[in-house]
Design a protein around this motif. Structure first.
Motif, mmCIF file in Angstrom:
data_model
loop_
_atom_site.group_PDB
_atom_site.id
_atom_site.type_symbol
_atom_site.label_atom_id
_atom_site.label_comp_id
_atom_site.label_asym_id
_atom_site.label_seq_id
_atom_site.Cartn_x
_atom_site.Cartn_y
_atom_site.Cartn_z
ATOM 1 N N ASP A 1 -9.322 16.071 -7.851
ATOM 2 C CA ASP A 1 -8.613 15.854 -6.578
ATOM 3 C C ASP A 1 -7.806 14.618 -6.618
ATOM 4 O O ASP A 1 -8.467 13.593 -7.203
ATOM 5 C CB ASP A 1 -9.309 16.378 -5.529
ATOM 6 C CG ASP A 1 -10.629 15.495 -5.396
ATOM 7 O OD1 ASP A 1 -10.464 14.187 -5.433
ATOM 8 O OD2 ASP A 1 -11.831 15.975 -5.382
ATOM 9 N N TYR A 2 -7.048 14.336 -5.571
ATOM 10 C CA TYR A 2 -6.113 12.812 -5.622
ATOM 11 C C TYR A 2 -7.241 11.745 -5.149
ATOM 12 O O TYR A 2 -7.368 10.514 -5.795
ATOM 13 C CB TYR A 2 -5.224 13.030 -4.619
ATOM 14 C CG TYR A 2 -4.589 11.580 -4.353
ATOM 15 C CD1 TYR A 2 -3.631 11.063 -5.300
ATOM 16 C CD2 TYR A 2 -4.639 10.952 -3.369
ATOM 17 C CE1 TYR A 2 -3.098 9.935 -5.065
ATOM 18 C CE2 TYR A 2 -4.324 9.662 -3.220
ATOM 19 C CZ TYR A 2 -3.365 9.144 -3.913
ATOM 20 O OH TYR A 2 -2.931 7.777 -4.025
ATOM 21 N N ASN A 3 -8.440 12.211 -4.176
ATOM 22 C CA ASN A 3 -9.164 10.924 -3.753
ATOM 23 C C ASN A 3 -10.148 10.434 -4.928
ATOM 24 O O ASN A 3 -10.270 9.284 -5.030
ATOM 25 C CB ASN A 3 -10.119 11.635 -2.834
ATOM 26 C CG ASN A 3 -9.325 11.968 -1.593
ATOM 27 O OD1 ASN A 3 -8.301 11.291 -1.250
ATOM 28 N ND2 ASN A 3 -9.739 12.756 -0.610
ATOM 29 N N ARG A 4 -10.332 11.196 -6.071
ATOM 30 C CA ARG A 4 -11.271 10.866 -6.848
ATOM 31 C C ARG A 4 -10.303 9.915 -7.995
ATOM 32 O O ARG A 4 -10.790 8.611 -8.316
ATOM 33 C CB ARG A 4 -11.895 11.981 -7.998
ATOM 34 C CG ARG A 4 -13.012 12.583 -7.322
ATOM 35 C CD ARG A 4 -13.619 13.441 -8.303
ATOM 36 N NE ARG A 4 -14.911 14.155 -7.799
ATOM 37 C CZ ARG A 4 -14.752 15.401 -7.891
ATOM 38 N NH1 ARG A 4 -13.881 16.034 -7.956
ATOM 39 N NH2 ARG A 4 -15.734 16.087 -7.306
ATOM 40 N N PHE A 5 -9.156 10.327 -8.224
ATOM 41 C CA PHE A 5 -8.138 9.716 -9.112
ATOM 42 C C PHE A 5 -7.793 8.278 -8.260
ATOM 43 O O PHE A 5 -7.859 7.377 -9.116
ATOM 44 C CB PHE A 5 -6.851 10.479 -9.038
ATOM 45 C CG PHE A 5 -5.876 9.835 -9.735
ATOM 46 C CD1 PHE A 5 -5.769 9.417 -10.979
ATOM 47 C CD2 PHE A 5 -4.698 9.471 -8.959
ATOM 48 C CE1 PHE A 5 -4.745 8.727 -11.641
ATOM 49 C CE2 PHE A 5 -3.362 9.003 -9.562
ATOM 50 C CZ PHE A 5 -3.285 8.463 -10.650
ATOM 51 N N LYS A 6 -7.592 8.144 -6.954
ATOM 52 C CA LYS A 6 -7.295 6.935 -6.337
ATOM 53 C C LYS A 6 -8.652 6.062 -6.192
ATOM 54 O O LYS A 6 -8.479 5.070 -6.567
ATOM 55 C CB LYS A 6 -7.088 7.337 -4.674
ATOM 56 C CG LYS A 6 -6.760 6.090 -3.945
ATOM 57 C CD LYS A 6 -5.411 5.201 -4.411
ATOM 58 C CE LYS A 6 -5.210 4.400 -3.550
ATOM 59 N NZ LYS A 6 -5.991 3.276 -2.758
ATOM 60 N N ALA B 1 0.808 -1.279 -0.028
ATOM 61 C CA ALA B 1 -0.075 -0.012 -0.050
ATOM 62 C C ALA B 1 0.903 1.216 0.123
ATOM 63 O O ALA B 1 0.402 2.277 -0.629
ATOM 64 C CB ALA B 1 -1.064 0.079 1.192
ATOM 65 N N ILE B 2 2.176 1.339 0.708
ATOM 66 C CA ILE B 2 2.734 2.486 1.000
ATOM 67 C C ILE B 2 3.643 2.735 -0.479
ATOM 68 O O ILE B 2 3.655 3.751 -1.160
ATOM 69 C CB ILE B 2 3.864 2.376 1.969
ATOM 70 C CG1 ILE B 2 3.166 2.392 3.396
ATOM 71 C CG2 ILE B 2 4.748 3.414 1.827
ATOM 72 C CD1 ILE B 2 4.180 1.848 4.644
ATOM 73 N N SER B 3 3.930 1.751 -1.141
ATOM 74 C CA SER B 3 4.520 1.636 -2.488
ATOM 75 C C SER B 3 3.485 2.309 -3.711
ATOM 76 O O SER B 3 3.989 3.202 -4.286
ATOM 77 C CB SER B 3 5.037 0.515 -2.993
ATOM 78 O OG SER B 3 6.091 0.018 -2.203
ATOM 79 N N LYS B 4 2.437 1.883 -3.378
ATOM 80 C CA LYS B 4 1.295 2.382 -4.438
ATOM 81 C C LYS B 4 1.076 4.027 -4.003
ATOM 82 O O LYS B 4 0.830 4.535 -4.976
ATOM 83 C CB LYS B 4 0.016 1.694 -4.080
ATOM 84 C CG LYS B 4 -0.133 0.191 -4.667
ATOM 85 C CD LYS B 4 -1.371 -0.527 -4.459
ATOM 86 C CE LYS B 4 -1.356 -2.063 -4.797
ATOM 87 N NZ LYS B 4 -2.693 -2.586 -4.542
ATOM 88 N N TYR B 5 0.812 4.056 -2.851
ATOM 89 C CA TYR B 5 0.580 5.640 -2.456
ATOM 90 C C TYR B 5 1.534 6.658 -3.194
ATOM 91 O O TYR B 5 1.269 7.347 -3.642
ATOM 92 C CB TYR B 5 0.376 5.968 -1.125
ATOM 93 C CG TYR B 5 0.211 6.678 -0.590
ATOM 94 C CD1 TYR B 5 -1.021 7.681 -0.414
ATOM 95 C CD2 TYR B 5 1.382 7.968 -0.017
ATOM 96 C CE1 TYR B 5 -1.115 9.115 -0.217
ATOM 97 C CE2 TYR B 5 0.988 9.186 0.411
ATOM 98 C CZ TYR B 5 -0.193 9.871 0.313
ATOM 99 O OH TYR B 5 -0.438 10.931 0.754
ATOM 100 N N THR B 6 2.637 6.041 -2.847
ATOM 101 C CA THR B 6 3.900 7.123 -3.355
ATOM 102 C C THR B 6 3.710 7.208 -4.663
ATOM 103 O O THR B 6 3.962 8.330 -5.401
ATOM 104 C CB THR B 6 5.238 6.402 -3.028
ATOM 105 O OG1 THR B 6 5.519 6.333 -1.588
ATOM 106 C CG2 THR B 6 6.523 7.496 -3.379
ATOM 107 N N VAL B 7 3.714 6.029 -5.558
ATOM 108 C CA VAL B 7 3.793 6.102 -6.956
ATOM 109 C C VAL B 7 2.476 6.924 -7.593
ATOM 110 O O VAL B 7 2.593 7.779 -8.461
ATOM 111 C CB VAL B 7 3.691 4.757 -7.647
ATOM 112 C CG1 VAL B 7 3.553 4.759 -9.354
ATOM 113 C CG2 VAL B 7 5.269 3.984 -7.277
#
Length: 850
Positions: free
Chosen positions: A641-646, A617-623
């Protein structure tokens, strides 16, 4: 004004010793160029352009020259303009300048014609009219209108009779906003008049004689074959202090306003301005009005002599009282008080005489601020006005230009000592959808480039992606149902076409540019449709006044031939997109430009997910954070915004993980149309969605759309009890009321007429369903009578001033027998008056449309 018969002898005597408005140097140069080109007696055809920027006096220059050089020779004048506002401006300018007509003539008859109730009707036109001022749209319509007399013989319209009478007297034609000349209806009108009148002179007035489209530019200079006769540059006039430099000041009111689909369609698809109820709401907003007042008071020394454009009489009175309280000398002019009042006295707070007195006092400097409701746009010349307040946004480019023009006179045009700039204060609300409001142009010229209507391509992509994400979230399953790039267009077509905007308050023509998104699934099909339709598109689709519904009727067969609605109708917008393309093809005679989205493959979330799905999860978040915030990336444009993208990424990853575990998703097996059991009586959700999308999410009988109080149902055309199959072809969308009325009968409301239907039986008059409109109930009643979708449209107006207020026009698709309905004319009228609650309707007429 609608008509004025002028005694020139008396006017000259009353104005003896008065020399009228002084001509500026660029206007004198214009006179020289016009007189050099248009020699007399008239010989053959000549068309030329006079190019003067907004505020430089195009109307005054043309009118004064016509009075001195055309009307003096007893030549008729036809003045064409795009809006009611421009007609009034031209008329007022003629009335102010007729004393400059040489003594060679003693009388002058001036008539103004448009759909505006304040103007003459086209049927009032007389061959004795000397100056006929009318909207281009009305002229196009009435020139081509061929009515029949009582004996069934075709006769010319009164307008065409006027033109025909000019074969002997000759005629000089003026086209205001001349960059509209290449539009289909306008250019054909001018060509037809030219064929009738061999010796014809045409003068075009415009601020910018350029055109982005080469085809239209070519037409422009075919019509105006003598080219530009004279052009005054804005920069030169500003440098000479003839014009003031406009300084645009945007002020946010802080008001957030919702835009539902109905309002969005009105503003964006129907090209109309804000509806009355919203204008009323803004006008009543005391806090918003206080903000406008405080803006002036806080900057009084900067703004100086100011005109405030308001919308309602009570808003004028409120602003006036608040400004007076703060020590500002202020007055207001307006006429209409209450559109529902019963007498002229109730409707008018201010007499014309009182308004004129206040305007005179404002001109003389008694007041610092004058507030008005659409009274200062119509040719009123108060040169020393330093500032205008535009209290709300408008979609009307012409109205915007007219209001701004009130402040653009420079020092040498009477603007006052040292006046070099004009303040244009724009009060902006925050509308929660993208609306293409009319925008001023920095140098004060009119804009001849098409207005981009709707969203720009990357905004469309954002809207589509967020809608798709919302569906996934609302379904409760964060799961992408298709490869990610299927939601990203491969490119887009840029269409361009002109439309006529007509309602109770205005007539305008506007050119729009709209983008049509193209996806992998339908790109090739769009290309085939455009290629095949280019030389086969009905000529009538080029008419700027054609309704979308008429094009949609033709498109039904084309869509069936070239497209698959289950695959190609991305976002349920295919029909509307094809309407845009059809209009473009008909008006331009060439395919719209296609723009490829070259960066598309840079935004393939499937590829990102394939690389990240096995990481922690941490690697995904960074990328993903790096991807979203990458310089030059469009992810922020697409998702904001980032939340929609995620969330979008998670849906894509979930799909890929599911495929890894369970294999590719298998398509739903086709329905066996030979088996008639209760188990396949009810259409699947997939099939229902296909039918609803095909029918535009509205009842194919009465036209009601899904919304509050309206339930849509998917119904068998040939009932299941009569061995009707559950297939898309045998299903139609009906509202609950229409479906209940149809019952077990076989009626196909996708048909617009029944070729094998014998004379229908008696009409069954249906009650109103809930809060639906009377017109909806009437359409349902008539369509069931004809056993098909017989009604194309019902023309009606809800305002007393509307053409179709007391007389409704029922338009039936061609093929339906009008006489069947007219046999029931009296009882049908009684039904409308009594059962549907419309006592104001005094007459119903029925016509056939193609």
């Amino acid at each position: 004004m609608n008509y004025e018969s002028l005694d020139l002898v008396k006017l000259r005597k009353d104005n003896e010793g008065k020399f009228g408005k002084e001509k500026r140097s660029h206007q004198i140069d214009s006179f020289v160029a016009l007189s050099k080109t248009y020699n007399f007696p008239m010989e053959g055809y000549k068309g030329g352009l006079l190019v003067l920027p907004t505020g430089a006096g195009k109307t005054f220059t043309a009118v004064r020259w016509i009075c001195e050089n055309i009307l003096s020779k007893n030549i008729k004048v036809l003045w064409l303009a795009q809006s009611s506002y421009l007609l009034d401006q031209a008329c007022n300018t003629f009335l102010e300048n007729v004393v400059s007509i040489p003594p060679s003539r003693d009388t002058l008859n001036v008539r103004v014609v448009s759909s505006d109730p304040a103007h003459s009707n086209s049927s009032d036109i007389e061959t004795t009219d000397d100056v006929l001022i009318m909207t281009t749209q009305t002229a196009i319509s009435k020139f081509n209108n061929v009515p029949e007399d009582i004996n069934g013989e075709k006769v010319d319209s009164y307008f065409k009779r006027f033109i025909n009478s000019c074969k002997d007297t000759q005629i000089f034609v003026v086209l205001d906003e001349a960059h509209h000349a290449p539009a289909y209806g306008c250019r054909n009108l001018l060509i037809d008049i030219k064929e009738m009148i061999p010796n014809l002179y045409l003068l075009g007035l415009t601020a910018t004689p350029t055109y982005s489209d080469k085809k239209n530019s070519g037409w422009l200079f075919k019509i105006f074959d003598k080219g530009i006769l004279y052009e005054a540059k804005t920069t030169k006039l500003i440098a000479e202090n003839i014009l003031a430099l406009p300084v645009y000041i945007e002020k946010s009111t802080g008001r957030e306003l919702e835009v539902d689909d109905k309002l969005y369609n009105r503003l964006v698809r129907e090209h109309k301005d804000l509806p009355g109820e919203i204008v009323e709401k803004l006008a009543h907003d005391s806090a918003r009005n206080d903000y406008i007042v405080n803006e002036y008071v806080s900057n009084k020394s900067k703004y100086g002599k100011t005109i405030i454009f308001a919308d309602r009489w009570f808003q004028c009175e409120y602003l006036k009282s608040k400004l007076n309280e703060k020590g500002i000398n202020c007055e207001a002019i307006y006429s209409q008080i209450d559109a529902k009042a019963n007498t002229p006295e109730e409707r008018n707070k201010r007499s014309t005489t009182e308004n004129q007195k206040i305007m005179k006092e404002f001109r003389e400097g008694k007041y610092e601020v004058l507030i008005n409701v659409k009274m200062m746009t119509e040719g009123v010349d108060i040169p020393d006005v330093k500032t205008v307040f535009l209290t709300r946004q408008t979609t009307s480019a012409i109205l915007m230009t007219q209001m701004i023009g009130r402040a653009l006179r420079g020092e040498k045009s009477g603007g006052g000592k040292g006046k070099s700039e004009a303040n244009i204060v724009l009060f902006l609300d925050n509308w929660k959808r993208i609306i293409n409001w009319a925008n001023p142009i920095g140098d004060g010229t009119s804009n001849t480039k098409p207005i981009v209507r709707g969203a720009y391509p990357k905004e469309y992509i954002s809207i589509s992606l967020i809608e798709q994400l919302s569906k996934q979230i609302n379904s409760g399953v964060r799961f992408a149902d298709s490869p990610y790039l299927t939601y990203i267009p491969t490119g887009w077509y840029q269409t361009e076409y002109t439309v006529s905007i007509t309602d109770d308050e205005q007539e305008e023509m506007e050119t729009y540019s709209e983008f049509v998104m193209v996806f992998d699934s339908n790109k090739n099909k769009f290309e085939i449709f455009i290629d095949k339709s280019l030389n086969n598109i009905p000529d009538k689709f080029a008419d700027e006044k054609i309704e979308d519904e008429q094009i949609l009727t033709w498109l039904d067969k084309e869509i069936e031939e070239y497209f698959d609605l289950t695959q190609d109708d991305i976002g349920g917008k295919l029909k509307n997109e094809l309407v845009k393309i059809s209009r473009h093809l008909a008006q331009n005679g060439e395919a719209p430009i296609y723009h490829s989205f070259d960066e598309r493959n840079d935004y393939n979330l499937d590829e990102v997910a394939m690389q990240l799905m096995y990481k922690d999860a941490i690697s995904k978040y960074t990328v993903l954070q790096n991807e979203f915030n990458k310089n030059g990336s469009l992810w922020k444009v697409f998702y904001r915004d980032y939340n929609r993208f995620k969330s979008a990424y998670d849906a894509v990853e979930n799909r890929l993980v599911d495929i890894k575990i369970n294999g590719p998703i298998k398509p739903e097996p086709p329905i066996n149309e030979e088996i008639f059991t209760d188990s396949n009586r009810e259409p699947t959700k997939v099939i229902k969605e296909q039918v609803l999308r095909r029918d535009g999410y509205k009842c194919v009988c009465c036209g009601r759309e899904k919304g509050k109080g309206v339930t849509l149902e998917v119904d068998h055309i040939l009932p299941f009890s009569m061995r009707g199959i559950t297939s898309v072809e045998n299903l139609q969308t009906l509202c609950k009321e229409c479906n209940k009325r149809k019952g077990i009968n076989e009626i196909n409301f996708k048909d617009i007429f029944k070729s094998n239907l014998n004379q229908s039986k008696d009409i069954v008059y249906m009650d109103k369903a809930g809060r639906e409109s009377p017109q909806c109930s009437l359409i349902r009643t008539i369509n069931f009578f004809y056993h098909c979708k017989a009604v194309s449209d019902i023309k009606f107006h809800i305002r007393r001033s509307g053409k179709y207020y007391s007389e409704w026009v029922i338009e039936l698709f061609e093929g339906n027998n009008i006489e069947w309905l007219m046999k029931h004319e009296n009882e049908l009228l009684s039904y409308v008056q009594n059962e549907l609650g419309c006592p104001q309707v005094k007459n119903l007429s029925v016509i056939s449309v193609g």
